[in-house]
Design a protein around this motif. Structure first.
Motif, PDB file in Angstrom:
ATOM      1  N   VAL A 195     -18.053  -6.078 -17.416  1.00 40.57           N
ATOM      2  CA  VAL A 195     -18.628  -7.018 -16.442  1.00 40.57           C
ATOM      3  C   VAL A 195     -19.210  -8.244 -17.121  1.00 40.57           C
ATOM      4  N   MET A 196     -19.382  -8.221 -18.453  1.00 37.95           N
ATOM      5  CA  MET A 196     -19.828  -9.420 -19.159  1.00 37.95           C
ATOM      6  C   MET A 196     -18.741 -10.488 -19.193  1.00 37.95           C
ATOM      7  N   GLY A 197     -17.480 -10.057 -18.989  1.00 38.51           N
ATOM      8  CA  GLY A 197     -16.367 -10.988 -19.111  1.00 38.51           C
ATOM      9  C   GLY A 197     -15.938 -11.608 -17.803  1.00 38.51           C
ATOM     10  N   SER A 198     -14.673 -12.017 -17.754  1.00 39.37           N
ATOM     11  CA  SER A 198     -14.150 -12.759 -16.605  1.00 39.37           C
ATOM     12  C   SER A 198     -13.793 -11.868 -15.440  1.00 39.37           C
ATOM     13  N   LYS A 199     -13.797 -10.541 -15.640  1.00 37.29           N
ATOM     14  CA  LYS A 199     -13.427  -9.575 -14.586  1.00 37.29           C
ATOM     15  C   LYS A 199     -12.050  -9.906 -14.030  1.00 37.29           C
ATOM     16  N   ASP A 450     -28.806  -0.427   5.844  1.00 34.51           N
ATOM     17  CA  ASP A 450     -29.868   0.492   5.440  1.00 34.51           C
ATOM     18  C   ASP A 450     -29.488   1.282   4.190  1.00 34.51           C
ATOM     19  N   GLY A 451     -28.386   0.907   3.557  1.00 30.67           N
ATOM     20  CA  GLY A 451     -27.922   1.640   2.382  1.00 30.67           C
ATOM     21  C   GLY A 451     -28.591   1.174   1.105  1.00 30.67           C
ATOM     22  N   TYR A 452     -28.338   1.925   0.027  1.00 36.32           N
ATOM     23  CA  TYR A 452     -28.863   1.588  -1.305  1.00 36.32           C
ATOM     24  C   TYR A 452     -27.660   1.335  -2.220  1.00 36.32           C
ATOM     25  N   TYR A 453     -27.686   0.244  -2.955  1.00 35.34           N
ATOM     26  CA  TYR A 453     -26.532  -0.174  -3.743  1.00 35.34           C
ATOM     27  C   TYR A 453     -26.955  -0.559  -5.159  1.00 35.34           C
ATOM     28  N   THR A 454     -26.162  -0.091  -6.139  1.00 31.90           N
ATOM     29  CA  THR A 454     -26.430  -0.438  -7.526  1.00 31.90           C
ATOM     30  C   THR A 454     -25.962  -1.869  -7.797  1.00 31.90           C
ATOM     31  N   LEU A 455     -26.392  -2.413  -8.926  1.00 31.43           N
ATOM     32  CA  LEU A 455     -26.017  -3.773  -9.266  1.00 31.43           C
ATOM     33  C   LEU A 455     -24.502  -3.894  -9.448  1.00 31.43           C
ATOM     34  N   THR A 456     -23.879  -2.851 -10.032  1.00 26.33           N
ATOM     35  CA  THR A 456     -22.424  -2.863 -10.216  1.00 26.33           C
ATOM     36  C   THR A 456     -21.710  -2.908  -8.871  1.00 26.33           C
ATOM     37  N   GLU A 457     -22.195  -2.131  -7.914  1.00 25.85           N
ATOM     38  CA  GLU A 457     -21.582  -2.128  -6.586  1.00 25.85           C
ATOM     39  C   GLU A 457     -21.740  -3.492  -5.918  1.00 25.85           C
ATOM     40  N   LEU A 458     -22.892  -4.101  -6.056  1.00 25.91           N
ATOM     41  CA  LEU A 458     -23.117  -5.409  -5.445  1.00 25.91           C
ATOM     42  C   LEU A 458     -22.156  -6.452  -6.011  1.00 25.91           C
ATOM     43  N   ARG A 459     -21.943  -6.404  -7.316  1.00 24.30           N
ATOM     44  CA  ARG A 459     -21.011  -7.360  -7.929  1.00 24.30           C
ATOM     45  C   ARG A 459     -19.596  -7.164  -7.406  1.00 24.30           C
ATOM     46  N   SER A 460     -19.200  -5.897  -7.233  1.00 26.29           N
ATOM     47  CA  SER A 460     -17.846  -5.632  -6.718  1.00 26.29           C
ATOM     48  C   SER A 460     -17.727  -6.069  -5.260  1.00 26.29           C
ATOM     49  N   PHE A 461     -18.783  -5.882  -4.455  1.00 25.13           N
ATOM     50  CA  PHE A 461     -18.756  -6.340  -3.065  1.00 25.13           C
ATOM     51  C   PHE A 461     -18.561  -7.853  -3.000  1.00 25.13           C
ATOM     52  N   LEU A 462     -19.321  -8.567  -3.835  1.00 21.37           N
ATOM     53  CA  LEU A 462     -19.228 -10.028  -3.833  1.00 21.37           C
ATOM     54  C   LEU A 462     -17.838 -10.488  -4.260  1.00 21.37           C
ATOM     55  N   ALA A 463     -17.311  -9.879  -5.316  1.00 18.79           N
ATOM     56  CA  ALA A 463     -15.991 -10.283  -5.815  1.00 18.79           C
ATOM     57  C   ALA A 463     -14.922 -10.071  -4.749  1.00 18.79           C
TER      58      ALA A 463
END
Length: 628
Positions: A195-199, A450-463
């Motif tokens: 995730v540090m890279g260009s994904k 009302d869910g709970y999401y990790t930072l990795t999940e949030l990044r994937s949602f945005l992408a």
């Protein structure tokens, strides 16, 4: 190694020309195959492995492994070097670099469910390595670099070091594999280094076979006798054994075969047609009765043809053929036909035992049936096309394959091994819950507000959202154009902005969410608590009489029994230990502090980490250090 963010990362600095040449020479020495490669798109190999603008930075992983990271000018990781004494000067390519050179390092193949386990931080277990058919298992020494590929895909998804020699893994081919680790994973697709890279998106020629994975558990039979036989539990009576072996060649009457989008039931009449008399040879070896299946040439021909039909109908389908054809005959045979032989006796079928003896001769005979189209190109036979309307394909119902059997076994072993490893292992999670500003975004992507999401999940949602709505600026892919939903989710109070840098989007989203945390044991249902994790505090100070003491507080937050912890410290430190109420804490909480004589920060830290407390949640305050 990169399951979690690195504990520390120094500032990146550009490499001098001499350092870049030195790194290039080191890479070429470690991977000699690069020297013989032709330029890619007129770019020399040396310029790909060590490009202009190469940067480096020292880092320490969350498991206290020191190393050096090398990135290109845009920050995409290309290589990392492990600097510990045990793995000194080992330089490792990242997934980004391995996708440029997918065959740079020898590899092992596993199943897609196992890859998910690797992404969660597990090492690859021996039962998770596919050894069926002619699947290659390289003779690698222990600690040698190896890549991991998912079945049917040609690009690596993980890289690690061999925990068990390849010869040991290969020796289990055709038998129940032993337990134990096969590979220690260093870096895996979607981890924190990735995730540090260009994904970047998956390469265009990602699939060698169908990228769709069919869950083998859907094909499990209710009859457990065949599982018992495969595990090597024989019968005392040879007659019963022969009967059991005959039974194992039958496809499951309740079974189904995987199709591109669904699964088709196998016709019972066709299943009955497959029931044939098989010869069972009884061999005597030191009083032990063994069995060997002997197939006639006609049976081998029949089983191989059925395996080819299985491949053409369910694997190399019309929908994916444009992506994977033309294909060499050797790849067709080793990667498709052999794994798709039917379970039971058909798994013994081999081209050398057929009436054709040679692969090219067989495929040309199939071509005469107008089923496939082949062509000899520079001395190598290629599969070019398939007649999808051929009557044989239309009427073929499918069968349960060796591949599915191996997948079920690997999945069960991986889950069992993971469950054993996870037992009583402390788990610390941080997750975010939407607030009123970001709620519309989550409802828009079909997620609960009302869910709970990790930072990795949030990044994937945005992408995924950026890609679906085509919000990347056409002139600059690093800039995201905000629509009405994103303005609320990513905007700051009083801010009027239409575009934001892509690398700021996750931080902006998190600022419009509420941080929660969970501390418990793996396998339990997480119950998140509002707020961040309160770290354990270790304080080293000088008390009256110039005696140094070490105090520990906050153990209760991490489910650590204070009395047991105090006893362990007393034994380890060989000193007196006292337990007192924590000063300033509410009496209702019953929080306590452990105090041990002497400068014991190192010992206390080691005990806490052994109990599963991540180092980033251990706060150290040394009041004995001299002020500069």
């Amino acid at each position: 190694m990169f399951k979690k963010p690195v504990a520390s990362l120094k500032s990146f600095s550009p490499l001098r020309s001499s350092d870049r040449r030195r790194l290039r020479d080191e890479i070429l020495a470690s991977f000699p195959a690069l020297k013989d490669m032709e330029p890619i798109n007129d770019t020399p190999i040396s310029a790909i492995i060590a490009p202009e603008g190469l940067q480096s930075a020292k880092f320490t992983s969350y498991i206290e492994e020191p190393g050096t990271l090398y990135t290109d000018g845009e920050g995409t990781p290309l290589w990392f070097k492990i600097s510990s004494s045990k793995k000194d000067s080992m330089i490792v390519p990242t997934i980004y670099m391995l996708w440029r050179f997918p065959h740079l390092i020898p590899g092992l193949t596993t199943w897609n469910p196992v890859v998910d386990k690797l992404r969660n931080g597990a090492d690859l277990m021996i039962p998770g390595v596919i050894t069926a058919g002619n699947m290659p298992v390289h003779d690698l020494d222990e600690s040698a670099l190896v890549v991991i590929r998912a079945r049917g895909n040609q690009y690596p998804l993980a890289v690690g070091t061999m925990a068990t020699p390849g010869s040991v893994i290969a020796s289990s081919r055709g038998t129940v594999p032993p337990r134990g680790k096969a590979v220690h994973i260093l870096h895996v697709h979607l981890d924190q280094l990735w995730v540090m890279g260009s994904k970047m998106e998956l390469p265009a020629d990602w699939a060698q076979g169908s990228t769709e994975y069919v869950d083998a558990s859907e094909y499990e039979t209710d009859d457990e006798e065949d599982v018992e036989d495969e595990a090597g539990h024989g019968r005392d009576d040879v007659g019963h054994l022969a009967k059991d072996l005959k039974a194992t060649c039958l496809s499951n009457p309740k079974g189904v075969a995987p199709a591109q989008n669904d699964q088709q039931s196998v016709d019972k009449d066709e299943e009955s047609h497959r029931v044939e008399e098989d010869r069972v040879e009884t061999l005597v070896d030191q009083g032990q009765e063994k069995t060997a299946i002997v197939l006639s040439t006609e049976e081998v021909d029949k089983y191989l043809h059925e395996a080819l039909l299985q491949v053409l109908k369910f694997k190399i389908t019309e929908g994916v053929s444009k992506e994977i054809l033309p294909m060499t005959a050797s790849t067709l045979y080793s990667s498709y036909i052999l794994p798709n032989r039917a379970r039971g006796h058909a798994a013994e079928a081999d081209i050398k035992k057929s009436s054709w003896k040679k692969l090219a001769k067989w495929l040309k005979s199939v071509e005469k049936q107008d089923l496939i189209k082949c062509k000899d190109i520079k001395g190598e036979l290629f599969l070019l096309g398939v007649n999808w309307n051929h009557p044989q394909l239309k009427t073929f119902g499918g069968h349960k394959t060796v591949e599915q059997q191996q997948a079920r076994q690997a999945k069960a072993e991986a889950e069992s091994s993971q469950a054993s490893a996870d037992e009583k292992v402390l788990e610390v999670l941080e997750a975010y819950r939407p607030n009123s500003n970001s709620a519309d975004f989550f409802e828009g992507i079909g997620r609960s507000k009302d869910g709970y999401y990790t930072l990795t999940e949030l990044r994937s949602f945005l992408a995924a959202y950026f890609k679906e709505k085509q919000l990347a600026d056409p002139k600059n892919q690093r800039i995201i154009r905000l629509d009405g939903v994103l303005r609320g989710a990513l905007g700051k109070k009083g801010e009027q902005v239409d575009r934001v840098p892509r690398d700021q989007t996750s931080d902006r989203l998190v600022s419009n969410m509420v941080l929660h945390h969970y501390i418990g044991y793996k396998g339990q249902q997480p119950r998140f608590v509002k707020g961040g994790v309160k770290p354990i505090q270790i304080t080293q100070e000088i008390r009256t009489g110039r005696k140094t003491v070490t105090k520990v507080s906050g153990l209760e937050h991490f489910m650590i029994d204070v009395d047991t912890f105090a006893h362990e410290l007393q034994v380890l430190c060989a000193g007196s230990v006292a337990i007192t109420p924590l000063v300033g804490a509410s009496p209702k909480l019953n929080l306590r502090e452990v105090m041990v004589q002497g400068p014991q920060v190192k010992n206390v830290t080691e005990v806490l980490q052994e109990k599963g407390v991540p180092k980033k949640f251990i706060e150290i305050l040394d009041k004995t250090a001299k002020k500069k």
